[in-house]
Design an enzyme around this catalytic site. Sequence first.
Site, PDB file in Angstrom:
ATOM      1  N   CYS A   9     -35.654  -9.222 -25.830  1.00 15.84           N
ATOM      2  CA  CYS A   9     -35.887  -7.992 -25.063  1.00 15.84           C
ATOM      3  C   CYS A   9     -36.550  -8.343 -23.733  1.00 15.84           C
ATOM      4  CB  CYS A   9     -36.707  -6.998 -25.872  1.00 15.84           C
ATOM      5  SG  CYS A   9     -38.124  -7.709 -26.726  1.00 15.84           S
ATOM      6  N   SER A  10     -37.819  -7.993 -23.571  1.00 14.76           N
ATOM      7  CA  SER A  10     -38.462  -8.277 -22.284  1.00 14.76           C
ATOM      8  C   SER A  10     -39.960  -8.499 -22.476  1.00 14.76           C
ATOM      9  CB  SER A  10     -38.218  -7.124 -21.311  1.00 14.76           C
ATOM     10  OG  SER A  10     -38.723  -5.926 -21.875  1.00 14.76           O
ATOM     11  N   CYS A  11     -40.368  -9.144 -23.585  1.00  8.54           N
ATOM     12  CA  CYS A  11     -41.787  -9.414 -23.844  1.00  8.54           C
ATOM     13  C   CYS A  11     -42.386 -10.190 -22.681  1.00  8.54           C
ATOM     14  CB  CYS A  11     -41.946 -10.214 -25.137  1.00  8.54           C
ATOM     15  SG  CYS A  11     -41.298  -9.350 -26.575  1.00  8.54           S
TER      16      CYS A  11
ATOM     17  N   CYS B  23     -37.822 -14.086 -22.776  1.00 12.41           N
ATOM     18  CA  CYS B  23     -37.737 -13.318 -24.015  1.00 12.41           C
ATOM     19  C   CYS B  23     -36.266 -12.977 -24.202  1.00 12.41           C
ATOM     20  CB  CYS B  23     -38.571 -12.044 -23.939  1.00 12.41           C
ATOM     21  SG  CYS B  23     -38.338 -10.976 -25.373  1.00 12.41           S
TER      22      CYS B  23
END
Lengths: 213, 88
Positions: free
Chosen positions: A120-122, A117
């Site tokens: 962000c940090s999906c 991702c």
Amino acid sequence: MPHDHHHEHLSPSGHPYRPDDDVPLTYWQTMEIAMRELLIEKGVTTAAEIAQQIGAMDARSPADGAAVVARAWVDPDFKARLMADGSAACREMGFEPGALRLLVVENTADTHNVVVCTLCSCYPRNLLGLPPDWYKSRAYRARTVKEPRKVLAEFGVELPDDITVRVHDSTADMRYLVLPARPAGSDGLDEAALAALVTRDSMIGTGLPRPPE
Amino acid sequence: MAERVRVRTRMPPGHVRAPAYLRGKTGEIERPLGAFGNPEEQAYGRFGDMRALYRVRFTMAEIWGDSAERPEDTLDAEIYEHWLERVE
């Protein structure tokens, strides 16, 4: 010998002490605390409920994802349903994948998938638990879309040139689960034994399942 | 033949989920994903009107040119309709 002399800033095990985080709260930390205290004060939720929810989030582990992968390995009909609608297939097994839709991508003899991702940090937290720290690092996010083969090699996954790498940048409302290829020599294993071969990284694409003993 | 699309090159301020490294790049629609609330509005507390979301597949050659590690490798990303223009 690295540990045979003493420094005041080293612990008895020879490692540096972690510094105290004596730094001011950030804007968003302050905002979170204010919001939480207001919600409790107004009776919308309680401190116990919040602690319980944090506990539930921390308790999630890649085991649920591994169970899904093992089921797909042994049951071709389930696998077809999983590939068609990942969220529905997970619910069928009693796992709640959450509001975001789960998309399953399959590793085959000629294709290797890896998930990142960049924004962000999906991450499919409901199935895999909290993401590893490196997944959120700028280096992983920036490099995986540019030089996935080099990144994978650093994880110990060396891919021959005739395998196509497909990178999946999780930019919006999907969450991705890699369905790794079933390891050779696992024919005699039951579903539970197969699930034990499925590592977290193999479901992100940065690893492969463990070979059977 | 798969539909070819280009990611728009504009650079608006605010919360945008079309990655900058893909803007101006051409790919093929891998699959439509349905309609989702527009994150550019949701980020500011509004519900957001529903926008069609697509998975677009790009080749590494298209994204990185000569510096691609292996030109035929691919990258898929989810891009909202208002960030895509059809390529004839």
